[in-house]
Each structure stands twice: as C-alpha cells, then as structure tokens.
Design an enzyme around this catalytic site. Sequence first.
Site, PDB file in Angstrom:
ATOM      1  NE  ARG A  51       0.211   1.695   3.274  1.00  0.00           N
ATOM      2  CZ  ARG A  51       1.130   2.641   3.389  1.00  0.00           C
ATOM      3  NH1 ARG A  51       2.440   2.337   3.409  1.00  0.00           N
ATOM      4  NH2 ARG A  51       0.808   3.912   3.479  1.00  0.00           N
ATOM      5  CG  ASP A 237      -3.109   8.080  -1.720  1.00  0.00           C
ATOM      6  OD1 ASP A 237      -2.883   8.604  -0.614  1.00  0.00           O
ATOM      7  OD2 ASP A 237      -2.808   6.901  -1.988  1.00  0.00           O
TER       8      ASP A 237
HETATM    9  O1  MRU Z   1      -4.514   3.446   2.047  1.00  0.00           O
HETATM   10  P1  MRU Z   1      -3.026   3.598   1.930  1.00  0.00           P
HETATM   11  O2  MRU Z   1      -2.264   3.092   3.108  1.00  0.00           O
HETATM   12  O3  MRU Z   1      -2.501   3.071   0.621  1.00  0.00           O
HETATM   13  O4  MRU Z   1      -2.840   5.179   1.894  1.00  0.00           O
HETATM   14  C1  MRU Z   1      -1.562   5.723   1.877  1.00  0.00           C
HETATM   15  C2  MRU Z   1      -1.563   7.181   1.978  1.00  0.00           C
HETATM   16  O5  MRU Z   1      -2.583   7.834   2.037  1.00  0.00           O
HETATM   17  C3  MRU Z   1      -0.243   7.858   1.879  1.00  0.00           C
HETATM   18  O6  MRU Z   1      -0.235   9.018   2.651  1.00  0.00           O
HETATM   19  C4  MRU Z   1      -0.034   8.217   0.419  1.00  0.00           C
HETATM   20  O7  MRU Z   1      -0.053   7.093  -0.390  1.00  0.00           O
HETATM   21  C5  MRU Z   1       1.143   9.041   0.197  1.00  0.00           C
HETATM   22  S1  MRU Z   1       2.701   8.221   0.296  1.00  0.00           S
HETATM   23  C6  MRU Z   1       2.992   7.578  -1.253  1.00  0.00           C
END
Ligand code: MRU
Length: 361
Positions: A51, A237
Amino acid sequence: MKVNGRPYQTVWLEGSTVKLIEQRKLPHVFEIASCATHQDTARAIREMAVRGAGAIGAAAGYAMAQAALQAPEARFHDALDEAAEVIRSTRPTAHDLFYAVTRVRAAAACANSVEASRMAAVRAATALAEGNARAGQAMGRAGLPLLTPGSRMLTHCNAGWLAFVDWGSALAPVYAAQEAGVEVFVSATETRPRSQGAKLTEWELSQAGVPHQLVADTAAGALFRRGEIDLVIVGADRIAANGDTANKIGTYTLAVLARRHGVPFYVAAPRSTFDPAAPDGSAIPIEERHEDEVLYVWGRADDGTLQRVRIAGPGARAFNPAFDVTPAELITGFITDQGILPATPEGLAGYVREPSAAPVG
Ligand code: MRU
C-alpha cells in the site's frame, strides 16, 4: 532503506514473480510475500499487503509485466488489456496505479513482436520502479532546506519508504536530513482506521533511528495549540491540476489545524501522483473501504498471535472513506522531485503537463 541492517525495497520482480514486503503483518512480523501471477499481485494491492501510492504504482507496473510475461502468444494484446482492467479495479484513488498501468501497456504496444513486447513491458515496469526510488531521493533533497536542527515535524499515515519503492515522499526529507546530520523530531499520527502511522511509520522511523513519537489522531489539535509543531509534511494519493490533494483520511483535518495555527503544510509527491485530467478535487474518486476496518482493530496479543478484536458494539454500522481532499488553498507548497512548487494551477502547469501515455523503457 535497511531492515535490521539489511537493504530492502518494498516491491521487486524476480523472474515473473512479484516479491513484496507484506505490510499487513508489520510491525510484528517481517515477511516477504510472493505473487506468482498478475492476479495475485492485484489481490495484494486490493487487500493492502502492499500500500501507499508509490508502492502501489510500482506493484501495478510489475503486475502488468507479469501479465506480459505470462500471456499466451495467440491472444497477447487482449490478455494484456484484460490484465490492465483487473489491476485498475483494485484501488481507485492512487493515481500512481493508473499511471503505471498505462505506461507499461503503452510500452508493450509499441514493440513489433510478442517477444519484444514482453521484454518492453518488463523494462518499462523496472524503469518506473527505479524512477520511483530516484524521485523519493530527489524529494528528500528538495525538502531538506525546510528542516533545521530540532525541527518538529508532524506527518500522517505512512508516506515513507514502505509507501514507495525506497525513500518515500513525506519522510524523504527526514531521511535526507539524517544523512546530512540534521536531527529532527517527528510526530506520527496513529491514522485510524488502519493505523498506518502506528504500525508502519513508527516501525520505519525506529528502523532508521529517527527520534519520534506516536500520537493519537485526536491529539493533533492539542499539539498545535501547545506550539509543538513547526511544520507538517504529508504524502498524496492524487493531486488535481489546481493542487487540490487527496491523501489519507484525516489529512484535511490536519491542514485546517495547520492554517489555524500558522504552521506551514507541505505535500510531498512525484509527478506520477499528479492527475492533469482532474481539474480540481471534486474529480478525484475517493475509495470507500469495508466498515469492518472501523468496527474492529488488528494487533498482536500477549501470546504473540495476530488477532482481530471488535471495538464497536454489536450491530454498529460505520462509514469508512479511505481518503479526503485538502483544498490547494491550505497547502503551502508541493515538495517534488523538481523542487518545491506553489500550490496553484500556474505553479503546477509546467510540472504536470506531460502526455499521460508516453511509453518508458
Ligand atoms: O490506504 P493507503 O495506506 O494506501 O494510503 C496511503 C496514503 O494515504 C499515503 O499518505 C499516500 O499514499 C502518500 S505516500 C505515497
């Protein structure tokens, strides 16, 4: 970055197998998962074994390479299109995922034989992953001047090297500062419901030896009010053309608090996270996840087993958006691999104006 002194990347390709650090078991168990097919890699993305936008993008690129290596020659391009759909359907918000799938697909389409297409897909996926790690290092250099000895930084979720191939986005300046001998102090929010801050950021900072503390999401306001935060750096994201930014749920709350207390609020992200096709935040699709992530918590029991425990009463229902959108007006600047850019459409125009399907590799 190093785990117990040994260098690792979050995700890589070995033959036609995708290997990745199994993030659902951290910080209690450090394990490498193997995904034999693109369907396995897609499942790992959907179920969040891997993730973080950057790591999702690298895994998606490698999943496309796997599909190219394994597709039957007779229906190679149809099989690749089907694989692209499977991979695109895993998580809707992280733009890096779509960026990677589009690029690897385009690279495979440009070659003039199936064998050449397979190799072009592998080269493109590898170039994306290598570019991701280089961008992390460049964001570290770009953000370094924001940190001075003793700076107290707040971050949210996990935007460190576990969320990338290496280095990370929001934590990259912290690692660059460490390399430069500048000691900073990081407050990491717990980040309910999946607790990426408590499980991943805390572990990463411990592995790196960066001084830090974990705070409950609900403690952030008190920290700002006590004057204990000098700056905020988060990842992203998906970033719209006007600078509106989707990031982990709770980011918007922190941006409002930062503005209220006159604290600079930076977003660190590479080009692959910017979506020129989204004019503003209202065009960003926001993933909603299963209510069980709110109703239950996961952790390690005293007997060492990983367990899920219900915290809400029987029959409770929950709303579980995975991301929120922070309007550009609350963002001080974007820390990118090309330096710090203003959070305005004009400030970002040159950076995001890139054809979205240009092949790599
Ligand atoms: O749901 P996730 O754990 O994939 O979300 C991750 C985040 O929101 C991070 O802050 C985001 O990907 C930025 S770091 C590449």
